[in-house]
Scaffold this motif. Structure first.
Motif, PDB file in Angstrom:
ATOM      1  N   PRO A  87      56.322  59.275  78.931  1.00 41.90           N
ATOM      2  CA  PRO A  87      56.060  60.705  79.623  1.00 41.90           C
ATOM      3  C   PRO A  87      54.119  60.839  79.651  1.00 41.90           C
ATOM      4  O   PRO A  87      53.806  61.609  80.253  1.00 41.90           O
ATOM      5  CB  PRO A  87      56.855  61.863  79.410  1.00 41.90           C
ATOM      6  CG  PRO A  87      58.180  60.714  78.872  1.00 41.90           C
ATOM      7  CD  PRO A  87      57.341  60.191  77.790  1.00 41.90           C
ATOM      8  N   LYS A  88      53.185  60.434  78.439  1.00 43.22           N
ATOM      9  CA  LYS A  88      52.560  61.336  78.918  1.00 43.22           C
ATOM     10  C   LYS A  88      51.563  60.290  79.477  1.00 43.22           C
ATOM     11  O   LYS A  88      50.413  60.376  79.188  1.00 43.22           O
ATOM     12  CB  LYS A  88      51.950  62.170  76.666  1.00 43.22           C
ATOM     13  CG  LYS A  88      52.861  62.481  76.375  1.00 43.22           C
ATOM     14  CD  LYS A  88      52.474  62.949  74.748  1.00 43.22           C
ATOM     15  CE  LYS A  88      53.425  64.555  74.335  1.00 43.22           C
ATOM     16  NZ  LYS A  88      52.614  64.773  72.835  1.00 43.22           N
ATOM     17  N   LEU A  89      52.083  59.268  79.376  1.00 44.13           N
ATOM     18  CA  LEU A  89      52.000  58.280  80.502  1.00 44.13           C
ATOM     19  C   LEU A  89      50.435  57.175  78.746  1.00 44.13           C
ATOM     20  O   LEU A  89      49.739  57.300  79.309  1.00 44.13           O
ATOM     21  CB  LEU A  89      50.114  58.805  81.485  1.00 44.13           C
ATOM     22  CG  LEU A  89      50.863  59.301  81.763  1.00 44.13           C
ATOM     23  CD1 LEU A  89      49.765  59.914  83.740  1.00 44.13           C
ATOM     24  CD2 LEU A  89      51.849  58.291  82.698  1.00 44.13           C
ATOM     25  N   SER A 172      44.876  59.129  88.095  1.00 41.70           N
ATOM     26  CA  SER A 172      43.602  59.154  87.714  1.00 41.70           C
ATOM     27  C   SER A 172      43.643  59.117  86.627  1.00 41.70           C
ATOM     28  O   SER A 172      42.670  58.361  86.218  1.00 41.70           O
ATOM     29  CB  SER A 172      43.220  60.230  88.203  1.00 41.70           C
ATOM     30  OG  SER A 172      43.220  61.196  87.657  1.00 41.70           O
ATOM     31  N   LYS A 173      45.067  59.101  85.811  1.00 42.67           N
ATOM     32  CA  LYS A 173      44.014  59.236  84.393  1.00 42.67           C
ATOM     33  C   LYS A 173      44.560  57.373  83.534  1.00 42.67           C
ATOM     34  O   LYS A 173      43.878  57.587  83.478  1.00 42.67           O
ATOM     35  CB  LYS A 173      45.387  59.749  83.749  1.00 42.67           C
ATOM     36  CG  LYS A 173      45.455  59.746  81.688  1.00 42.67           C
ATOM     37  CD  LYS A 173      47.071  60.137  80.889  1.00 42.67           C
ATOM     38  CE  LYS A 173      46.714  59.751  79.727  1.00 42.67           C
ATOM     39  NZ  LYS A 173      47.035  60.958  79.303  1.00 42.67           N
ATOM     40  N   LEU A 174      46.072  56.590  84.495  1.00 42.68           N
ATOM     41  CA  LEU A 174      45.227  55.744  84.172  1.00 42.68           C
ATOM     42  C   LEU A 174      44.725  54.482  85.080  1.00 42.68           C
ATOM     43  O   LEU A 174      44.842  53.350  84.985  1.00 42.68           O
ATOM     44  CB  LEU A 174      46.769  55.027  84.666  1.00 42.68           C
ATOM     45  CG  LEU A 174      48.672  55.832  83.837  1.00 42.68           C
ATOM     46  CD1 LEU A 174      49.509  55.677  84.388  1.00 42.68           C
ATOM     47  CD2 LEU A 174      48.299  55.287  81.707  1.00 42.68           C
ATOM     48  N   ASN A 175      44.351  55.469  86.493  1.00 43.32           N
ATOM     49  CA  ASN A 175      43.381  54.326  87.130  1.00 43.32           C
ATOM     50  C   ASN A 175      44.685  53.176  87.397  1.00 43.32           C
ATOM     51  O   ASN A 175      43.816  51.952  87.820  1.00 43.32           O
ATOM     52  CB  ASN A 175      42.390  54.092  86.660  1.00 43.32           C
ATOM     53  CG  ASN A 175      40.896  53.695  87.998  1.00 43.32           C
ATOM     54  OD1 ASN A 175      41.849  54.268  89.505  1.00 43.32           O
ATOM     55  ND2 ASN A 175      39.814  52.617  87.284  1.00 43.32           N
ATOM     56  N   TRP A 176      44.958  53.623  87.900  1.00 41.25           N
ATOM     57  CA  TRP A 176      46.601  52.726  88.698  1.00 41.25           C
ATOM     58  C   TRP A 176      47.582  53.312  89.982  1.00 41.25           C
ATOM     59  O   TRP A 176      47.329  54.423  89.992  1.00 41.25           O
ATOM     60  CB  TRP A 176      47.916  52.373  87.901  1.00 41.25           C
ATOM     61  CG  TRP A 176      47.715  52.082  86.826  1.00 41.25           C
ATOM     62  CD1 TRP A 176      46.358  51.398  86.119  1.00 41.25           C
ATOM     63  CD2 TRP A 176      48.561  51.898  85.547  1.00 41.25           C
ATOM     64  NE1 TRP A 176      46.641  50.274  85.001  1.00 41.25           N
ATOM     65  CE2 TRP A 176      47.754  50.643  84.499  1.00 41.25           C
ATOM     66  CE3 TRP A 176      49.184  52.012  84.691  1.00 41.25           C
ATOM     67  CZ2 TRP A 176      48.147  50.455  82.869  1.00 41.25           C
ATOM     68  CZ3 TRP A 176      50.199  51.894  83.776  1.00 41.25           C
ATOM     69  CH2 TRP A 176      49.468  51.225  82.928  1.00 41.25           C
TER      70      TRP A 176
END
Length: 195
Positions: A87-89, A172-176
């Motif tokens: 869940p924290k990616l 934005s965190k994963l850029n996916w």
């Protein structure tokens, strides 16, 4: 010849893993219950058609490796993918990649479960996806490897259908792209007792 040797080595490796945990190696059609934040899904796996893939998947299941992960990629009328991020990616640790069993006669049809992979055909590790459409373009052809189907949903298809239409966004965190706005959790995955 090299791929045959590689296949045999991967099979031996998978069998060695199977010996460490009880993945019901003599059960040809084991079932796994996935308890998600949207409800329960039961998948029946096909060890007759995809023995390496089933053993790999069940090893992750029995070790609790899918518990508290998310479905991080959802594309309506295509796939619901998960098994690789918490869940924290953050990406979860992976075992070695397995041999691609996509030529086993099982098709990427609605309600089936298959292994996600990178462009290289033999890069599947822990991530899996559910087909939420008939995705024959993911099946193998004479010119290319496909994506290995190894089972199907036998309970909870309505849960899968609901999952397939949750709102998504570019994360934005994963850029996916195609990441659910509200996380869809896989709370637990457990191997059910033999029938």
């Amino acid at each position: 010849m090299k791929w045959i040797i590689a296949s045999l080595m991967l099979t031996v490796s998978a069998l060695a893993q199977a010996a460490k945990v009880d993945i019901q190696p003599d059960n040809l059609y084991p079932q796994v219950e996935m308890d998600t934040s949207m409800g329960k899904i039961v998948v029946e796996l096909d060890r007759t058609r995809a023995p390496i893939t089933v053993d790999n998947f069940l090893t992750y299941v029995v070790k609790g490796e899918y518990d508290n992960t998310i479905f991080h990629r959802i594309i309506p009328e295509f796939v619901v993918q998960g098994g690789g991020l918490n869940p924290k990616l953050e990406e979860k640790a992976e075992d070695k990649p397995i041999f691609n069993e996509s030529g086993n006669g099982l098709s990427n049809s609605f309600g089936t479960i298959a292994m996600a992979r990178e462009n290289d055909p033999h890069t599947a590790t822990r991530q899996f996806y559910f087909n939420v459409a008939d995705n024959k373009k993911l099946d193998p052809s004479k010119r290319r490897w496909g994506y290995a189907v190894f089972g199907e949903v036998v309970e909870g298809r309505e849960i899968l259908e609901a999952m397939a239409v949750v709102p998504t966004e570019h994360n934005s965190k994963l850029n996916w792209p195609d990441v659910p706005v509200t996380q869809v959790l896989l709370k637990s995955a457990k191997l059910l007792p033999r029938k």
